[in-house]
Structure formats: structure tokens, C-alpha cells
Design a protein around this motif. Structure first.
Motif, PDB file in Angstrom:
ATOM      1  N   MET A   1     107.369  65.095  76.954  1.00  0.00           N
ATOM      2  CA  MET A   1     107.179  65.636  78.295  1.00  0.00           C
ATOM      3  C   MET A   1     107.844  64.767  79.348  1.00  0.00           C
ATOM      4  O   MET A   1     108.116  65.206  80.437  1.00  0.00           O
ATOM      5  CB  MET A   1     105.681  65.756  78.630  1.00  0.00           C
ATOM      6  CG  MET A   1     104.956  66.811  77.853  1.00  0.00           C
ATOM      7  SD  MET A   1     105.409  68.469  78.320  1.00  0.00           S
ATOM      8  CE  MET A   1     104.555  68.635  79.875  1.00  0.00           C
TER       9      MET A   1
ATOM     10  N   ILE B   1      98.554  80.568  72.187  1.00  0.00           N
ATOM     11  CA  ILE B   1      98.454  79.423  71.275  1.00  0.00           C
ATOM     12  C   ILE B   1      97.000  78.988  71.060  1.00  0.00           C
ATOM     13  O   ILE B   1      96.664  78.370  70.054  1.00  0.00           O
ATOM     14  CB  ILE B   1      99.331  78.244  71.741  1.00  0.00           C
ATOM     15  CG1 ILE B   1      99.598  77.317  70.569  1.00  0.00           C
ATOM     16  CG2 ILE B   1      98.708  77.468  72.877  1.00  0.00           C
ATOM     17  CD1 ILE B   1     100.836  76.518  70.668  1.00  0.00           C
ATOM     18  N   GLN B   2      96.127  79.331  71.999  1.00  0.00           N
ATOM     19  CA  GLN B   2      94.715  79.001  71.810  1.00  0.00           C
ATOM     20  C   GLN B   2      93.995  80.080  71.013  1.00  0.00           C
ATOM     21  O   GLN B   2      93.176  79.782  70.153  1.00  0.00           O
ATOM     22  CB  GLN B   2      94.014  78.873  73.176  1.00  0.00           C
ATOM     23  CG  GLN B   2      94.299  77.589  73.912  1.00  0.00           C
ATOM     24  CD  GLN B   2      93.597  77.539  75.257  1.00  0.00           C
ATOM     25  OE1 GLN B   2      93.379  78.558  75.896  1.00  0.00           O
ATOM     26  NE2 GLN B   2      93.255  76.338  75.682  1.00  0.00           N
TER      27      GLN B   2
ATOM     28  N   ASN C   1      99.963  76.948  59.089  1.00  0.00           N
ATOM     29  CA  ASN C   1      99.481  75.838  59.921  1.00  0.00           C
ATOM     30  C   ASN C   1      98.406  76.198  60.939  1.00  0.00           C
ATOM     31  O   ASN C   1      97.642  75.334  61.346  1.00  0.00           O
ATOM     32  CB  ASN C   1     100.668  75.196  60.656  1.00  0.00           C
ATOM     33  CG  ASN C   1     101.680  74.640  59.680  1.00  0.00           C
ATOM     34  OD1 ASN C   1     101.311  73.911  58.753  1.00  0.00           O
ATOM     35  ND2 ASN C   1     102.935  75.001  59.839  1.00  0.00           N
ATOM     36  N   LYS C   2      98.378  77.434  61.362  1.00  0.00           N
ATOM     37  CA  LYS C   2      97.381  77.839  62.356  1.00  0.00           C
ATOM     38  C   LYS C   2      96.784  79.182  61.942  1.00  0.00           C
ATOM     39  O   LYS C   2      96.847  80.158  62.697  1.00  0.00           O
ATOM     40  CB  LYS C   2      98.019  77.973  63.744  1.00  0.00           C
ATOM     41  CG  LYS C   2      98.763  76.745  64.254  1.00  0.00           C
ATOM     42  CD  LYS C   2      99.479  77.078  65.562  1.00  0.00           C
ATOM     43  CE  LYS C   2     100.475  76.027  65.961  1.00  0.00           C
ATOM     44  NZ  LYS C   2      99.919  74.736  66.269  1.00  0.00           N
TER      45      LYS C   2
ATOM     46  N   LEU D   1      94.795  81.850  64.069  1.00  0.00           N
ATOM     47  CA  LEU D   1      95.420  82.606  65.163  1.00  0.00           C
ATOM     48  C   LEU D   1      95.756  84.036  64.740  1.00  0.00           C
ATOM     49  O   LEU D   1      95.997  84.899  65.585  1.00  0.00           O
ATOM     50  CB  LEU D   1      96.705  81.909  65.641  1.00  0.00           C
ATOM     51  CG  LEU D   1      96.553  80.537  66.294  1.00  0.00           C
ATOM     52  CD1 LEU D   1      97.881  80.062  66.859  1.00  0.00           C
ATOM     53  CD2 LEU D   1      95.504  80.552  67.394  1.00  0.00           C
TER      54      LEU D   1
ATOM     55  N   ASN E   1     106.293  69.827  69.881  1.00  0.00           N
ATOM     56  CA  ASN E   1     104.956  69.261  70.010  1.00  0.00           C
ATOM     57  C   ASN E   1     104.359  69.737  71.330  1.00  0.00           C
ATOM     58  O   ASN E   1     104.879  69.445  72.399  1.00  0.00           O
ATOM     59  CB  ASN E   1     105.005  67.729  69.985  1.00  0.00           C
ATOM     60  CG  ASN E   1     103.618  67.136  70.164  1.00  0.00           C
ATOM     61  OD1 ASN E   1     102.667  67.566  69.512  1.00  0.00           O
ATOM     62  ND2 ASN E   1     103.493  66.163  71.040  1.00  0.00           N
ATOM     63  N   VAL E   2     103.265  70.461  71.236  1.00  0.00           N
ATOM     64  CA  VAL E   2     102.611  70.969  72.445  1.00  0.00           C
ATOM     65  C   VAL E   2     101.628  69.907  72.929  1.00  0.00           C
ATOM     66  O   VAL E   2     100.572  69.701  72.339  1.00  0.00           O
ATOM     67  CB  VAL E   2     101.894  72.302  72.158  1.00  0.00           C
ATOM     68  CG1 VAL E   2     101.214  72.824  73.423  1.00  0.00           C
ATOM     69  CG2 VAL E   2     102.872  73.315  71.616  1.00  0.00           C
ATOM     70  N   THR E   3     101.996  69.227  73.999  1.00  0.00           N
ATOM     71  CA  THR E   3     101.132  68.155  74.493  1.00  0.00           C
ATOM     72  C   THR E   3      99.999  68.708  75.335  1.00  0.00           C
ATOM     73  O   THR E   3      98.926  68.121  75.396  1.00  0.00           O
ATOM     74  CB  THR E   3     101.942  67.168  75.346  1.00  0.00           C
ATOM     75  OG1 THR E   3     102.691  67.914  76.286  1.00  0.00           O
ATOM     76  CG2 THR E   3     102.877  66.345  74.486  1.00  0.00           C
ATOM     77  N   SER E   4     100.230  69.805  75.996  1.00  0.00           N
ATOM     78  CA  SER E   4      99.200  70.429  76.814  1.00  0.00           C
ATOM     79  C   SER E   4      99.393  71.933  76.689  1.00  0.00           C
ATOM     80  O   SER E   4     100.519  72.420  76.823  1.00  0.00           O
ATOM     81  CB  SER E   4      99.383  69.975  78.264  1.00  0.00           C
ATOM     82  OG  SER E   4      98.571  70.727  79.111  1.00  0.00           O
ATOM     83  N   PRO E   5      98.334  72.706  76.405  1.00  0.00           N
ATOM     84  CA  PRO E   5      98.539  74.138  76.121  1.00  0.00           C
ATOM     85  C   PRO E   5      99.166  74.910  77.266  1.00  0.00           C
ATOM     86  O   PRO E   5      99.873  75.880  77.030  1.00  0.00           O
ATOM     87  CB  PRO E   5      97.128  74.642  75.807  1.00  0.00           C
ATOM     88  CG  PRO E   5      96.204  73.621  76.373  1.00  0.00           C
ATOM     89  CD  PRO E   5      96.925  72.329  76.311  1.00  0.00           C
TER      90      PRO E   5
ATOM     91  N   GLY F   1      81.493  78.646  77.717  1.00  0.00           N
ATOM     92  CA  GLY F   1      82.920  78.355  77.931  1.00  0.00           C
ATOM     93  C   GLY F   1      83.540  79.333  78.899  1.00  0.00           C
ATOM     94  O   GLY F   1      82.942  80.366  79.239  1.00  0.00           O
ATOM     95  N   TRP F   2      84.762  79.009  79.338  1.00  0.00           N
ATOM     96  CA  TRP F   2      85.434  79.838  80.333  1.00  0.00           C
ATOM     97  C   TRP F   2      85.741  81.223  79.799  1.00  0.00           C
ATOM     98  O   TRP F   2      85.902  82.167  80.567  1.00  0.00           O
ATOM     99  CB  TRP F   2      86.714  79.160  80.814  1.00  0.00           C
ATOM    100  CG  TRP F   2      87.704  78.840  79.729  1.00  0.00           C
ATOM    101  CD1 TRP F   2      87.820  77.674  79.046  1.00  0.00           C
ATOM    102  CD2 TRP F   2      88.717  79.703  79.195  1.00  0.00           C
ATOM    103  NE1 TRP F   2      88.831  77.748  78.127  1.00  0.00           N
ATOM    104  CE2 TRP F   2      89.399  78.980  78.190  1.00  0.00           C
ATOM    105  CE3 TRP F   2      89.116  81.020  79.474  1.00  0.00           C
ATOM    106  CZ2 TRP F   2      90.455  79.534  77.468  1.00  0.00           C
ATOM    107  CZ3 TRP F   2      90.166  81.567  78.743  1.00  0.00           C
ATOM    108  CH2 TRP F   2      90.821  80.826  77.755  1.00  0.00           C
ATOM    109  N   PHE F   3      85.822  81.368  78.457  1.00  0.00           N
ATOM    110  CA  PHE F   3      86.245  82.649  77.897  1.00  0.00           C
ATOM    111  C   PHE F   3      85.131  83.688  77.819  1.00  0.00           C
ATOM    112  O   PHE F   3      85.329  84.753  77.237  1.00  0.00           O
ATOM    113  CB  PHE F   3      86.908  82.454  76.532  1.00  0.00           C
ATOM    114  CG  PHE F   3      86.216  81.466  75.644  1.00  0.00           C
ATOM    115  CD1 PHE F   3      86.624  80.151  75.617  1.00  0.00           C
ATOM    116  CD2 PHE F   3      85.150  81.857  74.869  1.00  0.00           C
ATOM    117  CE1 PHE F   3      85.989  79.227  74.811  1.00  0.00           C
ATOM    118  CE2 PHE F   3      84.504  80.947  74.062  1.00  0.00           C
ATOM    119  CZ  PHE F   3      84.928  79.619  74.030  1.00  0.00           C
TER     120      PHE F   3
ATOM    121  N   SER G   1      99.809  62.879  72.838  1.00  0.00           N
ATOM    122  CA  SER G   1      98.804  63.919  72.609  1.00  0.00           C
ATOM    123  C   SER G   1      99.457  65.064  71.863  1.00  0.00           C
ATOM    124  O   SER G   1     100.685  65.206  71.869  1.00  0.00           O
ATOM    125  CB  SER G   1      98.222  64.415  73.934  1.00  0.00           C
ATOM    126  OG  SER G   1      99.209  65.064  74.685  1.00  0.00           O
TER     127      SER G   1
ATOM    128  N   SER H   1      95.668  74.206  67.182  1.00  0.00           N
ATOM    129  CA  SER H   1      94.869  75.432  67.305  1.00  0.00           C
ATOM    130  C   SER H   1      94.907  76.186  65.989  1.00  0.00           C
ATOM    131  O   SER H   1      95.609  75.809  65.056  1.00  0.00           O
ATOM    132  CB  SER H   1      95.411  76.303  68.439  1.00  0.00           C
ATOM    133  OG  SER H   1      96.749  76.666  68.172  1.00  0.00           O
ATOM    134  N   GLY H   2      94.126  77.267  65.943  1.00  0.00           N
ATOM    135  CA  GLY H   2      94.090  78.112  64.753  1.00  0.00           C
ATOM    136  C   GLY H   2      93.424  77.461  63.565  1.00  0.00           C
ATOM    137  O   GLY H   2      93.726  77.787  62.410  1.00  0.00           O
TER     138      GLY H   2
END
Lengths: 476, 159
Positions: free
Chosen positions: A1, A73-74, A218-219, A222, A294-298, A436-438, B88, B92-93
């Protein structure tokens, strides 16, 4: 970043170039605005193309271009669909716009409606919610602008945020609603073309199968059909979107500004244009794994993936898209919220004898003050965009049913509206902190629905619709 | 005189030594997670953060990290989820289960692994999620119904 994807010369050229362009267009468009109605509502003469474009551009905020990928991604596939469900706010506001234009041909703001329909106590609560929401939205966009410029162009957060906010303040201040709608039209075209261009390049470069394979390895959650957080988020986001649009003066002021009879078509078309945008933006995020990003922050996944995929061209494209999406929403919020403050608070409460010139001056002062408040808060605080924005979710969700009931049910009362907004806000905020917010907007809306419907069902008073036409009311 | 020159030489040597030691001592020696362990997750995603415990400012950007994930506490099977200078990563998932993470410096002279970070994923129950989905559907259907019926009847009545 910390890497810069653009040379400082390119980054500063785009930033300064776009800023000057919007300010110049804003001043040019606003040069003929003379009276208050022309400044605040474009003389109530906005046509279908501009009406639809301004609604699309306003609804494509930094939250769409940054949060839709974050949702994907979340929360996976359903996260993308959940975000696109916010288009129902536009679809459902289409018939409301028609009704609003019919009931209030001389109306100025959503606050006007609440004050006449439910009285001063409900109006005060509504104004608190509305102004709080507007500030939250403004601040979240100011922060998004600063973060994005830092991530993509290595322009310091403080500098980027300051330039974006001050650009929007300047052209809204000089051009009023005409400048907002005119720039929105150009910005909507840039955003739509840009987002789909990135999506198309992605599809061309990577097979869907490889993206699917990466996620399933990997996820895997999702891709679940019943990922619990996503299942909850679908109607939560839908209610948040409906609440935002139903209550906010951003949308009411457009309903008043669009030529009579065209409001419903403009909002319907805007919904159709808007619905694929979060899908395209979200899809970009799902390819982060296959690209090795690399996702450092969503909330930065969209820009990071675009840059990784398209290199410097991607960085420039995403820079322009997000700048446009930020400007198109910040200007609308500044114009509509200053309209709300000047007309509802200043003219209707503080100085009922105020002339149009004085109200216009109050609008200008409000625009500058809103800019300064947002800038100050953005300067001292950098939060997660989703969490910041969704904090306002239960508050706006709690206004849906009181507004609906007020527009369509004669027996809807101030007590029902007050209990609906209060109970919805309180229970929704509890859900925000406990779960949670969701889920917060959804729970706030449902609570408000129960309260409003129950109180209305036992009410015996009937409202006279003619009262909403203020030209026929004296002593209001 | 001799004593004085010896003192000067010793002072210079000490300064040189200290400056070298200073640089050596200030080079990162270990990495650790910032998140509390165990971290409980109920939506399947988590942002994990780490840091080096000793870094000199001008070298901070050069420090690289390696982060591994495993489903066993002993890290019998591993997946390298990150290798680079960021501090960082967003994961997810994740399905239900316990996940173990460890981080170390990834430069030329790698450090030992950090204490593991345990992430416990337990998604909300489907019953809870579907109940809220149902409530949302009812509210949405109600909104659509009120608008549709309202427009129809108000137009017929001309109000």
C-alpha cells in the motif's frame, strides 16, 4: 500500500485537472441562476436524461466503487448481490417521486413533508437523523477520497481529502443544483464506461474458471449459497438503501427539481443503470486471489486489484472513476443538506420572514460549514468505511415506514411516526453493537414497521392531503 | 600525551563500534501478531496484523514478512498466505474451524516463527440468519405492497 502506482506528476496533473474542470463547469452552469428556486431546484425543470443521470451518479458513490468490492470479498457472491439490491431504493422511490410531486407541487425538502405531515416534534427527530446521516455520508466519502489518493497515487491523505472536499464545496457553492446536476451527468458517463471497461478487461485476461478455482480452494465460504452473514446482509443492505433514499433530501430535492410527470421515469431508469455497477465492481474484488494481490484492508480491494491488473493505466482509470463517484455524491449531499438547513431550519424555524436572497445566503453558508465540519472530522479520524456508514443504517431504516405511512395512509399519526423512528433507531443500534453492521438496518426497519403499523391501526384521526400543498396553506 | 591519544582512539573506536552495534541492534529480530489470540470470528473474515519488534526507521520499508496458515496447531500442513513488506492481510471465506497463523521475518536472515495466532471461526447459525432473512422479506414485501396498493387506490380516488 505504500507503493505509488503513478508518478507524482501524473497524479497531481489528474487531481488538479479534474478539480479545475469541475469548478469551471460548476461556475459556468450556475452563471444564470438568479432566484432561489433556480439555485436550489433548477427551476423545477430538469428533464429525463439529466434527471436519470444525476440519480445514477449520486447513487454511485465512493461506497459503490469501494464498498461493493469490499462486500464481495467479505460476503462472497451474495455480498455482491446484496450490494446491488440497493437499486431497489431507486426503483421504489420512482412511484414515490410521482406521489411527492403530486402532493407537494411547491415543496422544497423532505423536512417540509415531515413537518407538515407529522408536526414539529417528529420533524426535530427526523432532522437530527437526516443531518447526522448526511454528515456520516460526507465524512465517509472524504475519508475514502483521502485513502484512495494515498493508496493509488501516494498523495498524502490530508492533502487528497482536502482537495476533493474543497473542489466540491467550491462548485456547489457557485453553481447550486444546476452545477450539481450538470457535473453529475458527465461524471455518470465516465463512471459507467470506466467500471465496465475494467470488468471487461478482467474477463478477457482471466478465465472465470481460474477465478472460481482460486476461490473454491482458498476462500470456499464465499461461494456458499447460505453463508449466514451474507444471508443476513441481503435485506439489511436493501433496507439501508431504501432508507437512505426514502428519507434523504438528496432524493426529495431531485424529485422536486425534475419536471412534473418525469420523476418516476427518471428514478426507474436510474435504478436500471445502477444495478450492474456493484456487480461489476464486486467481481473485480473476487479476482484478488488469482492476481496474487495482498488485500491489506477490505475497502481498498477494488483499487488494489484494478491497479494490479491494469498497471499504471488501471491506476489512472480507478483514480478518475473514484474521483468522479466521490464528487458526484459529495456535491449532491452539500446541495441537498444545505437546502434542508436553509429552508427547514433557517426559514421555517429561525426567521420565518426571511427573503429568498437571505435563504440563498443561508444555503451558501451551510455549504461552506458542512464542508468545514466534514474536513475537520476527516482530518482527525480514519475509520473503516463500512462500519462508519452502516452506523447510520438503523437510523435511516427507521424512517422508511413513517415516510411511507405519511405518504399513503390518512390515518398515520405523529405518535406512530415518533415511536417508529425512536424504537427502530434504538433497537437497530443495539443490534449494530451486539451482532454487527450487517443486521442493524434490517432490525431497525422491522422494529419501526411494527411500531408504525400498530399505532396507525388503532388511530382514528384522518389527515387532509391538501395540507401538504403549502401554496394552499396559510399560517403554516 | 599517550594516555590522551589512547583515549581519543578508544573513543573513536567506541563510537564506531556503538554505531555499528546500534545498527545491528536496531535491525528487526522477530515478528509478532498484533491481534489477540484466540480471535473469534462469526462472519468468516478477519484482518490479521503483525509487526516487527525492533526496526530502525530508515529500514522499515525493507523488512519483509512471511505469514503461514495451517489447520493444525503443529503446522503439519501449511499454506503461505503472504510474503512481502505489508503488515496486514485480509482473510475471508473461512469455513467453521480453528486456523493457526504464524509470522516470521522474510529477509535474507529469517527469524524464528512467532507465537501462533489462533482464529476460531464459528459462523452464525442458519436458523438465525434465515429468520432475519424472513423478517427482511416480510418488511420488503410490505413496503412494495403499500406503494403498489397506495398508488392504485389514491389514483382511483384522485388524491
Amino acid at each position: 500500500m505504500s507503493n505509488s502506482y503513478m508518478t507524482p506528476t501524473v497524479a497531481w496533473s489528474i487531481l488538479i485537472g479534474l478539480s479545475l474542470l469541475w469548478v469551471a463547469i460548476g461556475i459556468w452552469l450556475g452563471r444564470k441562476t438568479k432566484d432561489l428556486e433556480s439555485y436550489a431546484l433548477c427551476g423545477r425543470n430538469v428533464g429525463l436524461a439529466f434527471g436519470a443521470a444525476t440519480a445514477v451518479a449520486t447513487w454511485i458513490t465512493s461506497n459503490t466503487t469501494l464498498l461493493a468490492p469490499q462486500f464481495a470479498i467479505q460476503l462472497g457472491i451474495w455480498g455482491m448481490i446484496a450490494y446491488s439490491s440497493a437499486s431497489f431504493g431507486l426503483f421504489l422511490f420512482a412511484p414515490l417521486a410521482k406521489r411527492i410531486q403530486k402532493l407537494m407541487p411547491h415543496g422544497f425538502t423532505s423536512g417540509d413533508f415531515i413537518r407538515i405531515r407529522y408536526g414539529r416534534a417528529v420533524w426535530v427527530l427526523f432532522m437530527l437523523i437526516s443531518v447526522f446521516y448526511a454528515l456520516t455520508w460526507l465524512i465517509s466519502m472524504g475519508m475514502a477520497g483521502g485513502l484512495l489518493l494515498k493508496a493509488v497515487a501516494n498523495i498524502p491523505y490530508f492533502t487528497g481529502m482536502t482537495i476533493i472536499l474543497s473542489t466540491c464545496v467550491l462548485y456547489t457553492l457557485f453553481g447550486g443544483m444546476k452545477a450539481v446536476i450538470g457535473t453529475d451527468f458527465i461524471q455518470s458517463l465516465i463512471i459507467l464506461i470506466g467500471v465496465f471497461a475494467i470488468g471487461l478487461v478482467l474477463i478477457e485476461r482471466f478465465e472465470l474458471e481460474s477465478i472460481y478455482q482460486d476461490i473454491s480452494e482458498n476462500k470456499p465460504a464465499l461461494l456458499w449459497v447460505l453463508l449466514p452473514a451474507s444471508v443476513m446482509a441481503i435485506f439489511n443492505n436493501l433496507m439501508f438503501g431504501i432508507g437512505e433514499i426514502f428519507h434523504s433530501n438528496v432524493w426529495w430535492s431531485r424529485a422536486f427539481a425534475i419536471r412534473k410527470g418525469l420523476g418516476q421515469w427518471a428514478y426507474g431508469l436510474a435504478g436500471l443503470f445502477w444495478i450492474p455497477v456493484p456487480i461489476a465492481a464486486g467481481f473485480i474484488a473476487l479476482s484478488s486471489g488469482v492476481l496474487g494481490v495482498n488485500v491489506t484492508s477490505p475497502d481498498m480491494v477494488g483499487p488494489l486489484v484494478s491497479v494490479a491488473m491494469l498497471g499504471k493505466a488501471g491506476a489512472i482509470l480507478i483514480f478518475i472513476i473514484v474521483f468522479c463517484s466521490l464528487a458526484s455524491s459529495i456535491d449532491s449531499l452539500l446541495a441537498a443538506t444545505s437546502d434542508l438547513i436553509a429552508n427547514d431550519i433557517y426559514r421555517k424555524s429561525l426567521k420565518p420572514a426571511a427573503t429568498d436572497v437571505e435563504v440563498r445566503k443561508a444555503m451558501s453558508i451551510s455549504i461552506v460549514l458542512l464542508g468545514i465540519i466534514s474536513w475537520t472530522i476527516c482530518s482527525v479520524n480514519k475509520s473503516n468505511l463500512a462500519e462508519l456508514l452502516f452506523f447510520a443504517g438503523p437510523l435511516v431504516g427507521s424512517t422508511i415506514w413513517p415516510i411511507l405511512a405519511g405518504l399513503y395512509w390518512k390515518r398515520a399519526t405523529a405518535r406512530g411516526a415518533m415511536i417508529g423512528m425512536l424504537s427502530g433507531s434504538i433497537v437497530g443500534l443495539l443490534a449494530y453493537f451486539q451482532i454487527g453492521w450487517f443486521v442493524a438496518s434490517l432490525i431497525g426497519t422491522v422494529m419501526s414497521m411494527i411500531a408504525t403499523v400498530t399505532v396507525t391501526a388503532v388511530s382514528k384521526t384522518e389527515f387532509n392531503w391538501q395540507r401538504l400543498n403549502e401554496s394552499q396553506v396559510t399560517g403554516e | 600525551m599517550l594516555r590522551k591519544s589512547t583515549m581519543i582512539v578508544l573513543t573513536i573506536l567506541t563510537l564506531v563500534l556503538f554505531s555499528k552495534q546500534g545498527r545491528a541492534a536496531s535491525v528487526t529480530s522477530h515478528a509478532r501478531f498484533i491481534n489477540a489470540s484466540p480471535t473469534k470470528v462469526d462472519a468468516g473474515y478477519v484482518e490479521i496484523k503483525w509487526e516487527a519488534d525492533k526496526v530502525i526507521t530508515e529500514q522499515e520499508d525493507d523488512v519483509e514478512f512471511v505469514v503461514e496458515q495451517s489447520e493444525s496447531e503443529q503446522f503439519l500442513t501449511i499454506k503461505t498466505i503472504y510474503n512481502g513488506p505489508d503488515k496486514s492481510t485480509f482473510i475471508s471465506g473461512l469455513p467453521n474451524g480453528e486456523y493457526f497463523y504464524r509470522v516470521r521475518l522474510g529477509n535474507e536472515s529469517p527469524s524464528t516463527w512467532s507465537d501462533p495466532l489462533v482464529v476460531r471461526v464459528k459462523h452464525y447459525s442458519h436458523r438465525f440468519a434465515l429468520s432475519l432473512f424472513g423478517l427482511g422479506f416480510i418488511s420488503f414485501a410490505g413496503i412494495v405492497g403499500v406503494i403498489w396498493y397506495g398508488n392504485k387506490t389514491q389514483e382511483e380516488r384522485g388524491v
